[in-house]
Design an enzyme around this catalytic site. Structure first.
Site, PDB file in Angstrom:
ATOM      1  N   GLN A 209      63.652  52.859  38.936  1.00 37.61           N
ATOM      2  CA  GLN A 209      63.058  52.402  37.832  1.00 37.61           C
ATOM      3  C   GLN A 209      61.392  52.785  38.119  1.00 37.61           C
ATOM      4  OE1 GLN A 209      63.989  48.292  37.457  1.00 37.61           O
ATOM      5  NE2 GLN A 209      61.952  47.874  37.818  1.00 37.61           N
TER       6      GLN A 209
ATOM      7  N   TRP B 181      34.996  42.248  47.709  1.00 41.39           N
ATOM      8  CA  TRP B 181      34.194  42.217  48.888  1.00 41.39           C
ATOM      9  C   TRP B 181      34.431  43.635  49.861  1.00 41.39           C
ATOM     10  CZ3 TRP B 181      29.653  40.286  50.689  1.00 41.39           C
ATOM     11  CH2 TRP B 181      29.609  40.221  51.832  1.00 41.39           C
TER      12      TRP B 181
ATOM     13  N   GLU C 168      30.263  43.897  44.715  1.00 44.57           N
ATOM     14  CA  GLU C 168      29.525  43.036  45.740  1.00 44.57           C
ATOM     15  C   GLU C 168      28.490  43.567  46.530  1.00 44.57           C
ATOM     16  OE1 GLU C 168      32.117  39.756  47.088  1.00 44.57           O
ATOM     17  OE2 GLU C 168      33.389  40.040  45.173  1.00 44.57           O
TER      18      GLU C 168
ATOM     19  N   TYR D 127      31.104  29.135  45.059  1.00 42.83           N
ATOM     20  CA  TYR D 127      31.457  28.886  46.322  1.00 42.83           C
ATOM     21  C   TYR D 127      30.993  29.792  47.651  1.00 42.83           C
ATOM     22  CZ  TYR D 127      34.590  32.595  44.295  1.00 42.83           C
ATOM     23  OH  TYR D 127      34.912  33.528  43.521  1.00 42.83           O
ATOM     24  N   ASP D 128      31.262  29.560  48.519  1.00 40.61           N
ATOM     25  CA  ASP D 128      30.810  30.253  49.906  1.00 40.61           C
ATOM     26  C   ASP D 128      29.134  30.044  49.883  1.00 40.61           C
ATOM     27  OD1 ASP D 128      33.349  31.308  50.569  1.00 40.61           O
ATOM     28  OD2 ASP D 128      32.986  33.189  49.974  1.00 40.61           O
TER      29      ASP D 128
ATOM     30  N   TRP E 139      39.406  31.340  42.408  1.00 41.67           N
ATOM     31  CA  TRP E 139      39.879  32.084  43.570  1.00 41.67           C
ATOM     32  C   TRP E 139      40.395  31.248  44.813  1.00 41.67           C
ATOM     33  CZ3 TRP E 139      40.065  37.147  44.560  1.00 41.67           C
ATOM     34  CH2 TRP E 139      40.296  37.665  45.969  1.00 41.67           C
TER      35      TRP E 139
END
Length: 447
Positions: free
Chosen positions: A120, A148, A205, A281-282, A425
């Protein structure tokens, strides 16, 4: 058990409401018409590699209940070549065409319980996303470009009018028209993935700002990013006239005000975007020598950094630069950041550490589903209700993370600030019951 659980949830909702409404208003929190949206975006990133060590196939979005709470699934990631084209890279250490569309998915991992048949055209994650959309027609699936690791050559793609036109055309051809490499008995071929992806998410980024070492960076990235969005919008609209559908365009934006200024022309970019997701975040991590918060709603009292990062700093930063609040979607982490070798006593916050905490896949990074099991197992849960963050500490090792109470507080902040919704995330960090995604669904229900 159900009445107790209901009372406990009601108490958490009441507490989170009190904390958000009692906070002093800022540019973001002083929205004049809270809850004015007809509905909120609930965007979850599905990682290509999650099917391996994390054992998170697309099917889990269905069986966990996550899919019914989401409006968008962003597939991470699509690569950008050095000559500025979208492509599926099957090279070792680069792409994974096998995971994307070649791997025959067995019946036990398939959304509809049917195994991929030999020969397929569409297998793998792409095939399963098509099945997920058939089962959950409210879902839109976007291909996220860059991230990233794969933002290396975005600057090349955006550099000139000709390069932008060629780049955008290649992305629409590959992902929206579904023209995959392959065919002649192998997975892929012309139109094989048509209908899987509804739109494009740009995760550059960052324009004119250092990301991963080796990224190509130019001062003109700032203006070229806007021009790239305009070209995507132009070609997506032209394609939409053939499909009679609107094909969304979104972007992932940074939390750092300095990065905002270096890489983006403020509110101009939102002319072309359906909405943008903002990094929530981060803010801190194991690359630093002090245990700290990575995703607090507000800068905590006693923070050793001035200025510091927080959700409110990021959202206020974009609003101050002209972003419409109803096009801003707040990013929420389904993982924590950790440190070990903590000294200084107390609850561990803002104390020196010897390095990132040992973890399952990457030092200093652990999924929520693992961190939730640490509470009570030698670790104590600590909270700063005013700043809106939580952490685990056992006297030596420290983990900052978002649990359901923190996530619920953030959804109430989204409502009060008049934002467009929440982004995740990443979805594979949640537990098998989709506890965090269900919490977002509860917090962003339009009553």
């Amino acid at each position: 058990m159900r009445p107790f659980r209901h009372r406990r949830l009601t108490a958490v909702v009441a507490l989170a409401t009190m904390l958000v409404t009692a906070a002093p208003p800022t540019a973001a929190s002083a929205g004049d018409k809270p809850d004015r949206r007809a509905g909120y975006h609930r965007v979850g990133y599905f990682t290509q590699w999650g099917i391996y060590g994390r054992a998170f196939p697309v099917k889990k979005l269905d069986t966990s209940g996550a899919a019914s709470r989401l409006t968008h699934v962003n597939y991470a990631f699509g690569n950008v070549s050095e000559d500025g084209r979208c492509y599926v890279d099957g090279g070792p250490g680069e792409g994974d065409a096998w995971a994307d569309y070649q791997r025959p998915v067995p019946a036990e991992e398939s959304v509809d319980g049917v195994a991929d048949a030999p020969g397929q055209a569409l297998n793998g994650n792409f095939g399963q996303l098509a099945k997920l959309k058939a089962k959950h027609p409210q879902l839109q699936v976007l291909i996220s470009l860059g991230g990233w690791s794969w933002s290396t050559y975005f600057s090349n793609a955006a550099r000139t009018d000709a390069s932008r036109k060629a780049f955008v055309a290649s992305c629409i051809d590959l992902y929206l028209k579904g023209n995959l490499l392959g065919g002649d008995g192998a997975a892929g071929g012309p139109g094989a993935a048509a209908g899987v992806f509804d739109g494009i998410d740009l995760d550059w980024e960052w324009p004119n700002w250092a990301g991963e070492p080796g990224n190509v960076i130019r001062p003109e990235d700032r203006e070229n990013f806007t021009k790239l969005l305009a070209e995507f919008r132009r070609q997506l609209d032209a394609f939409g006239r053939t499909t009679r559908e609107h094909h969304p365009l979104t972007a992932f934006l940074p939390a750092n005000p300095a990065t905002m200024d270096a890489g983006y022309e403020g509110g101009k970019i939102f002319k072309y975007l359906d909405f943008a997701t903002v990094q929530g975040y981060d803010f801190h991590g194991g690359w630093e020598a002090v245990a700290n918060q990575q995703s607090a709603l507000r800068v905590p009292a006693g923070s050793p950094d001035n200025p510091d990062f927080s959700v409110e700093v990021a959202i206020d930063g974009w609003i101050a630069r002209g972003a419409p609040r109803d096009k801003l979607v707040l990013g929420i982490p389904y993982y924590g950041r950790g440190w070990t070798g903590i000294t200084g006593g107390g609850n561990g916050l803002f104390q020196p550490a010897t390095g990132p905490a040992p973890a399952t896949f990457e030092p200093g990074y652990e999924d929520y589903k693992k961190l939730k099991t640490l509470a009570g197992d030698g670790y104590t849960v600590h909270r700063d209700l005013r700043a809106g963050h939580a952490w685990l500490f056992d006297g030596t090792t420290f983990w900052t993370y978002d649990d359901p109470a923190v996530v619920l507080q953030k959804t109430l902040y989204i409502r009060r600030a008049g934002l467009a919704g929440a982004m995740i995330w990443s979805l594979d960090g949640d537990d098998d019951n989709a506890t965090l995604t269900k919490t977002i669904g509860l917090g962003l229900t339009t009553w």
